[in-house]
Design a protein around this motif. Structure first.
Motif, PDB file in Angstrom:
ATOM      1  N   SER A  21      -4.654  -7.431   7.897  1.00  0.00           N
ATOM      2  CA  SER A  21      -4.677  -5.976   7.942  1.00  0.00           C
ATOM      3  C   SER A  21      -3.258  -5.413   7.852  1.00  0.00           C
ATOM      4  O   SER A  21      -3.015  -4.423   7.151  1.00  0.00           O
ATOM      5  CB  SER A  21      -5.355  -5.501   9.227  1.00  0.00           C
ATOM      6  OG  SER A  21      -5.226  -4.116   9.372  1.00  0.00           O
ATOM      7  N   LEU A  22      -2.320  -6.046   8.540  1.00  0.00           N
ATOM      8  CA  LEU A  22      -0.934  -5.593   8.506  1.00  0.00           C
ATOM      9  C   LEU A  22      -0.352  -5.700   7.097  1.00  0.00           C
ATOM     10  O   LEU A  22       0.347  -4.786   6.633  1.00  0.00           O
ATOM     11  CB  LEU A  22      -0.102  -6.404   9.499  1.00  0.00           C
ATOM     12  CG  LEU A  22       1.349  -5.996   9.661  1.00  0.00           C
ATOM     13  CD1 LEU A  22       1.427  -4.608  10.290  1.00  0.00           C
ATOM     14  CD2 LEU A  22       2.085  -7.001  10.503  1.00  0.00           C
ATOM     15  N   CYS A  24      -2.060  -5.580   4.310  1.00  0.00           N
ATOM     16  CA  CYS A  24      -2.707  -4.538   3.509  1.00  0.00           C
ATOM     17  C   CYS A  24      -2.176  -3.153   3.849  1.00  0.00           C
ATOM     18  O   CYS A  24      -2.110  -2.278   2.985  1.00  0.00           O
ATOM     19  CB  CYS A  24      -4.218  -4.581   3.701  1.00  0.00           C
ATOM     20  SG  CYS A  24      -5.002  -6.006   2.951  1.00  0.00           S
ATOM     21  N   MET A  25      -1.784  -2.943   5.113  1.00  0.00           N
ATOM     22  CA  MET A  25      -1.238  -1.642   5.518  1.00  0.00           C
ATOM     23  C   MET A  25       0.084  -1.332   4.828  1.00  0.00           C
ATOM     24  O   MET A  25       0.437  -0.166   4.655  1.00  0.00           O
ATOM     25  CB  MET A  25      -1.055  -1.596   7.035  1.00  0.00           C
ATOM     26  CG  MET A  25      -2.313  -1.408   7.791  1.00  0.00           C
ATOM     27  SD  MET A  25      -1.959  -1.334   9.552  1.00  0.00           S
ATOM     28  CE  MET A  25      -3.611  -1.385  10.210  1.00  0.00           C
ATOM     29  N   PHE A  26       0.841  -2.345   4.466  1.00  0.00           N
ATOM     30  CA  PHE A  26       2.079  -2.122   3.727  1.00  0.00           C
ATOM     31  C   PHE A  26       1.855  -2.147   2.221  1.00  0.00           C
ATOM     32  O   PHE A  26       2.484  -1.388   1.479  1.00  0.00           O
ATOM     33  CB  PHE A  26       3.131  -3.173   4.110  1.00  0.00           C
ATOM     34  CG  PHE A  26       3.745  -2.914   5.448  1.00  0.00           C
ATOM     35  CD1 PHE A  26       4.713  -1.943   5.606  1.00  0.00           C
ATOM     36  CD2 PHE A  26       3.348  -3.633   6.558  1.00  0.00           C
ATOM     37  CE1 PHE A  26       5.275  -1.683   6.842  1.00  0.00           C
ATOM     38  CE2 PHE A  26       3.906  -3.395   7.789  1.00  0.00           C
ATOM     39  CZ  PHE A  26       4.872  -2.422   7.941  1.00  0.00           C
ATOM     40  N   GLY A  28      -0.954  -1.391   0.403  1.00  0.00           N
ATOM     41  CA  GLY A  28      -1.707  -0.256  -0.130  1.00  0.00           C
ATOM     42  C   GLY A  28      -0.852   0.978  -0.399  1.00  0.00           C
ATOM     43  O   GLY A  28      -0.836   1.487  -1.529  1.00  0.00           O
ATOM     44  N   PRO A  29      -0.123   1.492   0.613  1.00  0.00           N
ATOM     45  CA  PRO A  29       0.723   2.663   0.358  1.00  0.00           C
ATOM     46  C   PRO A  29       1.839   2.407  -0.655  1.00  0.00           C
ATOM     47  O   PRO A  29       2.222   3.312  -1.402  1.00  0.00           O
ATOM     48  CB  PRO A  29       1.304   2.989   1.734  1.00  0.00           C
ATOM     49  CG  PRO A  29       0.308   2.458   2.688  1.00  0.00           C
ATOM     50  CD  PRO A  29      -0.229   1.213   2.045  1.00  0.00           C
ATOM     51  N   CYS A  55      -6.118   0.054   0.927  1.00  0.00           N
ATOM     52  CA  CYS A  55      -5.960   0.859   2.143  1.00  0.00           C
ATOM     53  C   CYS A  55      -7.250   0.864   2.964  1.00  0.00           C
ATOM     54  O   CYS A  55      -7.212   0.747   4.191  1.00  0.00           O
ATOM     55  CB  CYS A  55      -5.557   2.287   1.792  1.00  0.00           C
ATOM     56  SG  CYS A  55      -3.866   2.444   1.220  1.00  0.00           S
ATOM     57  N   ALA A  58      -7.589  -2.417   4.704  1.00  0.00           N
ATOM     58  CA  ALA A  58      -6.706  -2.519   5.864  1.00  0.00           C
ATOM     59  C   ALA A  58      -7.355  -1.910   7.102  1.00  0.00           C
ATOM     60  O   ALA A  58      -7.315  -2.497   8.190  1.00  0.00           O
ATOM     61  CB  ALA A  58      -5.367  -1.833   5.576  1.00  0.00           C
ATOM     62  N   VAL A  59      -7.976  -0.769   6.946  1.00  0.00           N
ATOM     63  CA  VAL A  59      -8.650  -0.124   8.076  1.00  0.00           C
ATOM     64  C   VAL A  59      -9.829  -0.971   8.541  1.00  0.00           C
ATOM     65  O   VAL A  59     -10.028  -1.190   9.742  1.00  0.00           O
ATOM     66  CB  VAL A  59      -9.102   1.303   7.688  1.00  0.00           C
ATOM     67  CG1 VAL A  59      -9.954   1.922   8.769  1.00  0.00           C
ATOM     68  CG2 VAL A  59      -7.894   2.174   7.393  1.00  0.00           C
ATOM     69  N   ALA A  62      -8.649  -4.061  10.366  1.00  0.00           N
ATOM     70  CA  ALA A  62      -8.111  -3.726  11.687  1.00  0.00           C
ATOM     71  C   ALA A  62      -9.242  -3.561  12.700  1.00  0.00           C
ATOM     72  O   ALA A  62      -9.156  -4.076  13.824  1.00  0.00           O
ATOM     73  CB  ALA A  62      -7.268  -2.454  11.611  1.00  0.00           C
TER      74      ALA A  62
END
Length: 79
Positions: A21-22, A24-26, A28-29, A55, A58-59, A62
């Motif tokens: 998830s972490l 993907c959090m970087f 995606g944006p 994104c 990632a959610v 998480a």
């Protein structure tokens, strides 16, 4: 009376999901920024769709990771 302990195997699975998830959090944006900075290119829409899916992933990861970690710590015994 038995004490409650954390199931370490399930905890590791949850931490792996949180790690993905972490990432993907970087990712995606970053891809969204790249897509919006190259709007005249032919790969604008596919890259934008891919980045929005990452994104969302990632959610999702998480929430699933947190649920797995909480399950490993607070699982009710069936006794």
């Amino acid at each position: 009376m038995e004490t409650k302990r954390t199931n370490k195997h399930i905890l590791v699975k949850g931490l792996k999901k949180m790690g993905l998830s972490l990432i993907c959090m970087f990712l995606g944006p970053t891809l969204i920024y790249i897509a919006f900075s190259n709007q005249e290119k032919s790969l604008y829409f596919p890259l934008l769709i891919l980045s929005l899916l990452i994104c969302g992933l990632a959610v999702y990861l998480a929430f699933i990771g947190l649920r797995t970690i909480m399950y490993s710590m607070f699982k009710q015994s069936s006794s």
